[in-house]
Design a protein around this motif. Structure first.
Motif, PDB file in Angstrom:
ATOM      1  N   THR A 211       0.817  -1.206   0.000  1.00 44.31           N
ATOM      2  CA  THR A 211       0.000   0.000   0.000  1.00 44.31           C
ATOM      3  C   THR A 211       0.858   1.267   0.000  1.00 44.31           C
ATOM      4  O   THR A 211       1.833   1.352   0.745  1.00 44.31           O
ATOM      5  CB  THR A 211      -0.903   0.034   1.251  1.00 44.31           C
ATOM      6  OG1 THR A 211      -1.724  -1.134   1.262  1.00 44.31           O
ATOM      7  CG2 THR A 211      -1.779   1.267   1.286  1.00 44.31           C
ATOM      8  N   PRO A 212       0.508   2.275  -0.816  1.00 43.88           N
ATOM      9  CA  PRO A 212       1.130   3.598  -0.692  1.00 43.88           C
ATOM     10  C   PRO A 212       0.466   4.336   0.473  1.00 43.88           C
ATOM     11  O   PRO A 212      -0.735   4.596   0.435  1.00 43.88           O
ATOM     12  CB  PRO A 212       0.831   4.263  -2.040  1.00 43.88           C
ATOM     13  CG  PRO A 212      -0.449   3.634  -2.487  1.00 43.88           C
ATOM     14  CD  PRO A 212      -0.473   2.242  -1.914  1.00 43.88           C
ATOM     15  N   ARG A 213       1.237   4.664   1.478  1.00 43.55           N
ATOM     16  CA  ARG A 213       0.622   5.201   2.694  1.00 43.55           C
ATOM     17  C   ARG A 213       0.614   6.721   2.772  1.00 43.55           C
ATOM     18  O   ARG A 213      -0.109   7.300   3.593  1.00 43.55           O
ATOM     19  CB  ARG A 213       1.352   4.638   3.925  1.00 43.55           C
ATOM     20  CG  ARG A 213       1.301   3.130   4.028  1.00 43.55           C
ATOM     21  CD  ARG A 213       2.097   2.613   5.203  1.00 43.55           C
ATOM     22  NE  ARG A 213       3.523   2.951   5.084  1.00 43.55           N
ATOM     23  CZ  ARG A 213       4.457   2.589   5.956  1.00 43.55           C
ATOM     24  NH1 ARG A 213       4.118   1.907   7.024  1.00 43.55           N
ATOM     25  NH2 ARG A 213       5.726   2.932   5.764  1.00 43.55           N
ATOM     26  N   SER A 214       1.427   7.397   1.955  1.00 45.03           N
ATOM     27  CA  SER A 214       1.532   8.850   2.096  1.00 45.03           C
ATOM     28  C   SER A 214       2.144   9.458   0.842  1.00 45.03           C
ATOM     29  O   SER A 214       2.988   8.849   0.191  1.00 45.03           O
ATOM     30  CB  SER A 214       2.412   9.197   3.304  1.00 45.03           C
ATOM     31  OG  SER A 214       2.728  10.571   3.345  1.00 45.03           O
ATOM     32  N   ASN A 215       1.725  10.671   0.502  1.00 45.83           N
ATOM     33  CA  ASN A 215       2.389  11.427  -0.567  1.00 45.83           C
ATOM     34  C   ASN A 215       3.093  12.662   0.002  1.00 45.83           C
ATOM     35  O   ASN A 215       3.329  13.637  -0.702  1.00 45.83           O
ATOM     36  CB  ASN A 215       1.386  11.834  -1.646  1.00 45.83           C
ATOM     37  CG  ASN A 215       0.279  12.741  -1.123  1.00 45.83           C
ATOM     38  OD1 ASN A 215       0.111  12.907   0.086  1.00 45.83           O
ATOM     39  ND2 ASN A 215      -0.480  13.335  -2.024  1.00 45.83           N
ATOM     40  N   LYS A 216       3.429  12.586   1.282  1.00 46.88           N
ATOM     41  CA  LYS A 216       4.052  13.722   1.973  1.00 46.88           C
ATOM     42  C   LYS A 216       5.339  14.171   1.293  1.00 46.88           C
ATOM     43  O   LYS A 216       5.662  15.354   1.247  1.00 46.88           O
ATOM     44  CB  LYS A 216       4.313  13.336   3.428  1.00 46.88           C
ATOM     45  CG  LYS A 216       4.944  14.439   4.272  1.00 46.88           C
ATOM     46  CD  LYS A 216       4.904  14.106   5.766  1.00 46.88           C
ATOM     47  CE  LYS A 216       5.692  12.891   6.130  1.00 46.88           C
ATOM     48  NZ  LYS A 216       5.774  12.694   7.602  1.00 46.88           N
ATOM     49  N   TYR A 217       6.099  13.228   0.762  1.00 45.22           N
ATOM     50  CA  TYR A 217       7.386  13.558   0.147  1.00 45.22           C
ATOM     51  C   TYR A 217       7.337  13.537  -1.377  1.00 45.22           C
ATOM     52  O   TYR A 217       8.358  13.635  -2.032  1.00 45.22           O
ATOM     53  CB  TYR A 217       8.455  12.578   0.633  1.00 45.22           C
ATOM     54  CG  TYR A 217       8.639  12.597   2.130  1.00 45.22           C
ATOM     55  CD1 TYR A 217       9.151  13.722   2.778  1.00 45.22           C
ATOM     56  CD2 TYR A 217       8.283  11.503   2.911  1.00 45.22           C
ATOM     57  CE1 TYR A 217       9.306  13.748   4.158  1.00 45.22           C
ATOM     58  CE2 TYR A 217       8.444  11.517   4.293  1.00 45.22           C
ATOM     59  CZ  TYR A 217       8.951  12.638   4.904  1.00 45.22           C
ATOM     60  OH  TYR A 217       9.108  12.660   6.270  1.00 45.22           O
ATOM     61  N   ALA A 218       6.154  13.395  -1.938  1.00 50.65           N
ATOM     62  CA  ALA A 218       6.001  13.307  -3.390  1.00 50.65           C
ATOM     63  C   ALA A 218       5.956  14.697  -4.013  1.00 50.65           C
ATOM     64  O   ALA A 218       5.659  15.693  -3.337  1.00 50.65           O
ATOM     65  CB  ALA A 218       4.727  12.545  -3.724  1.00 50.65           C
ATOM     66  N   PRO A 219       6.255  14.804  -5.316  1.00 57.09           N
ATOM     67  CA  PRO A 219       6.108  16.094  -6.001  1.00 57.09           C
ATOM     68  C   PRO A 219       4.684  16.622  -5.874  1.00 57.09           C
ATOM     69  O   PRO A 219       3.715  15.842  -5.860  1.00 57.09           O
ATOM     70  CB  PRO A 219       6.440  15.745  -7.459  1.00 57.09           C
ATOM     71  CG  PRO A 219       7.291  14.527  -7.386  1.00 57.09           C
ATOM     72  CD  PRO A 219       6.776  13.754  -6.204  1.00 57.09           C
ATOM     73  N   LYS A 220       4.555  17.910  -5.781  1.00 55.12           N
ATOM     74  CA  LYS A 220       3.239  18.533  -5.668  1.00 55.12           C
ATOM     75  C   LYS A 220       2.373  18.142  -6.860  1.00 55.12           C
ATOM     76  O   LYS A 220       2.796  18.234  -8.006  1.00 55.12           O
ATOM     77  CB  LYS A 220       3.392  20.060  -5.611  1.00 55.12           C
ATOM     78  CG  LYS A 220       2.085  20.804  -5.401  1.00 55.12           C
ATOM     79  CD  LYS A 220       2.311  22.303  -5.337  1.00 55.12           C
ATOM     80  CE  LYS A 220       1.000  23.060  -5.150  1.00 55.12           C
ATOM     81  NZ  LYS A 220       1.217  24.527  -5.130  1.00 55.12           N
ATOM     82  N   GLY A 221       1.172  17.693  -6.582  1.00 54.49           N
ATOM     83  CA  GLY A 221       0.266  17.284  -7.645  1.00 54.49           C
ATOM     84  C   GLY A 221       0.126  15.784  -7.774  1.00 54.49           C
ATOM     85  O   GLY A 221      -0.759  15.299  -8.485  1.00 54.49           O
ATOM     86  N   CYS A 222       0.983  15.028  -7.089  1.00 57.90           N
ATOM     87  CA  CYS A 222       0.889  13.566  -7.115  1.00 57.90           C
ATOM     88  C   CYS A 222      -0.015  13.103  -5.976  1.00 57.90           C
ATOM     89  O   CYS A 222       0.460  12.780  -4.884  1.00 57.90           O
ATOM     90  CB  CYS A 222       2.276  12.933  -6.988  1.00 57.90           C
ATOM     91  SG  CYS A 222       3.318  13.117  -8.443  1.00 57.90           S
ATOM     92  N   ASN A 223      -1.296  13.098  -6.225  1.00 56.77           N
ATOM     93  CA  ASN A 223      -2.258  12.741  -5.189  1.00 56.77           C
ATOM     94  C   ASN A 223      -2.699  11.282  -5.259  1.00 56.77           C
ATOM     95  O   ASN A 223      -3.384  10.786  -4.376  1.00 56.77           O
ATOM     96  CB  ASN A 223      -3.485  13.655  -5.293  1.00 56.77           C
ATOM     97  CG  ASN A 223      -3.103  15.121  -5.130  1.00 56.77           C
ATOM     98  OD1 ASN A 223      -2.323  15.470  -4.254  1.00 56.77           O
ATOM     99  ND2 ASN A 223      -3.638  15.967  -5.993  1.00 56.77           N
ATOM    100  N   LYS A 224      -2.319  10.625  -6.350  1.00 58.03           N
ATOM    101  CA  LYS A 224      -2.590   9.203  -6.524  1.00 58.03           C
ATOM    102  C   LYS A 224      -1.311   8.539  -7.016  1.00 58.03           C
ATOM    103  O   LYS A 224      -0.356   9.215  -7.413  1.00 58.03           O
ATOM    104  CB  LYS A 224      -3.732   8.974  -7.527  1.00 58.03           C
ATOM    105  CG  LYS A 224      -5.073   9.521  -7.076  1.00 58.03           C
ATOM    106  CD  LYS A 224      -6.151   9.222  -8.114  1.00 58.03           C
ATOM    107  CE  LYS A 224      -7.509   9.761  -7.676  1.00 58.03           C
ATOM    108  NZ  LYS A 224      -8.547   9.482  -8.689  1.00 58.03           N
TER     109      LYS A 224
END
Length: 484
Positions: A30-43
């Motif tokens: 499971t992907p648990r968080s997008n805290k460190y992802a590029p802005k706009g990567c919500n999925k």
């Protein structure tokens, strides 16, 4: 390398640590968080499962099951005894070898779809009660290999959405160009061949342009790709330009065009003085370039990408070349057309590409500033390199594979993780899980019955050495493009 070494060292004792008479371990990825992802990567893009499971099955067949049991188990016994400082018992490995296949069932969401954060994308469970330990023994290698293709595909979609947004605003009749507007330049900067392949396939699930050649073989082997997979063009590097000497760089340009009289030719142009190339050499070569049957692409490779392509001035004009930037300078020399949206499109014989230190933020800025100066965003291709694809980790989307259900002494136990010292990211689902759909979105339903678990969106893709519901590259790309 012995297939039994494809795990964390601490897992080699877990078969002894589960409760007595454990029969089954059920886990999900499971992907648990997008805290460190590029802005706009919500999925997160579901991609890479078929590749990873095929690779894993093949690896165990060649590096464990096909080896003589006495030899392969003796090797692991010697190594683990040294590693742990004990007389390591390999009876459970011997039993696995006798079985001659990985006793697991893997279910997955369809590849090419986008999945919200905290929705399980894969489940793994053992199919034989003697091998309850296999599920999470494989966690390490599955985690190692799954996070990168999913992460790169997800970031590639973000790039493509940026390109599509600006193409629709500034050059809608050329929307097909975005398939090639993001070009994979990352191979040399990735963390080894497998990293380059897995990330490169993630990119190629979204874009058609790539210089990562192993992707072609990978897509054919793991996704039954037919015909065209990815493409590129003839292009120089700095060593070519340097060998041609600084004193006759214009001669090098001329010789290259004679070598490639047709088609797209990309020439790195900042080996010494980009602005001299654009203001002195190209005007002298103008007629030869316009008479050539193809496009000459100018490739700057240093400096601030946004300023180099768009110019330091936010408006048209400027005293110095750096005020105008590459696209405006090319327009001054070669001209072009104004499309129906009112934006300038360079003459078809000339173009630009930039591939150093590109990010999604810089891609957005480049498209925005070209728009503000009256140029179509399709005047430039961006090379997406390891600055984008290698500057990520498993934590970019908080990926984790966690056990949520076990069977002990014939009874199912719903298990979960919820550390009191955590901020909620590490809290797991509980029990068997089902992924359903509500208003077009995937949703998680946990603590379900086995009957309910079998009815969800997760599809069976592997069971006891056999592959099911295989997907092609063509189908994955179709799903991705339908979502952009």
């Amino acid at each position: 390398m012995n297939g039994l070494l494809l795990t964390d060292g601490y897992k080699t004792g877990h078969h002894q640590q589960y409760p007595k008479e454990t029969e089954q371990v059920y886990s999900n990825w499971t992907p648990r968080s997008n805290k460190y992802a590029p802005k706009g990567c919500n999925k997160v893009v579901s991609f890479g499962q078929q590749y990873v499971i095929k690779w894993l099955d093949d690896y165990f067949q060649h590096n464990f099951f096909s080896k003589e049991k006495k030899q392969v188990c003796k090797e692991i016994k010697e190594e683990m005894s040294l590693y742990l400082g004990t007389d390591y018992d390999v009876t459970h490995y011997e039993k696995l070898h006798d079985l001659q296949y990985l006793p697991i069932k893997v279910k997955s969401l369809p590849e090419g779809v986008e999945v919200p954060i905290r929705i399980p994308m894969v489940t793994v469970v053992n199919t034989h009660k003697d091998f309850y330990w296999v599920t999470n023994f494989l966690e390490t290698i599955l985690s190692t290999m799954l996070w990168q293709p999913m992460t790169s595909a997800t970031i590639a979609i973000l790039y493509k959405r940026i390109f599509k947004k600006w193409a629709l605003l500034t050059d809608s009749e050329n929307i097909g160009f975005i398939d090639f507007q993001g070009h994979d330049f990352s191979m040399r900067g990735m963390g080894g061949l497998q990293s380059a392949l897995s990330s490169g396939m993630g990119h190629a699930s979204v874009f058609l342009g790539s210089d990562t050649l192993p992707v072609i073989s990978g897509m054919r082997k793991y996704y039954n790709a037919k015909g065209f997979v990815v493409g590129s063009v003839n292009a120089t590097e700095h060593s070519v330009m340097c060998a041609g000497t600084k004193h006759d760089e214009i001669g090098t340009f001329r010789e290259l065009m004679n070598t490639y009289p047709t088609g797209i030719l990309s020439v790195v142009s900042d080996t010494w003085d980009l602005w001299k190339v654009l203001t002195v050499y190209l005007p002298k070569l103008k007629n030869e370039i316009l008479e050539r049957d193809g496009k000459l692409v100018i490739r700057p490779d240093s400096g601030d990408p946004v300023d180099i392509i768009c110019g330091e001035n936010r408006g048209i004009g400027g005293k110095e070349p750096k005020d105008k930037g590459v696209v405006e300078l090319l327009w001054d020399i070669f001209g072009g057309t104004v499309n129906k949206e009112g934006f300038k499109v360079l003459d078809s014989h000339i173009g630009a590409i930039y591939g150093d230190s590109i990010t999604t933020e810089r891609a957005e800025q480049i498209c925005q500033r070209l728009h503000d100066k009256g140029f179509a965003s399709t005047n430039v291709v961006l090379g997406i390199g390891s600055f984008t694809y290698q500057f990520n980790t498993r934590d970019t989307f908080g990926f984790a594979m966690k056990a949520t259900s076990v069977i002990v002494k014939g009874e199912r136990r719903e298990i979960f993780k919820d550390p009191i010292t955590d901020d909620g990211i590490k809290k797991s689902a509980k029990g068997l899980v089902k992924v359903g759909v509500d208003k077009g979105e995937y949703i998680l339903i946990d603590q379900v019955t086995l009957e309910e678990e079998n009815k969800g969106e997760l599809q069976l893709i592997y069971e006891n050495g056999k592959f099911l519901n295989q997907v092609t590259l063509e189908k994955i790309r179709e799903r991705i493009n339908n979502s952009i």
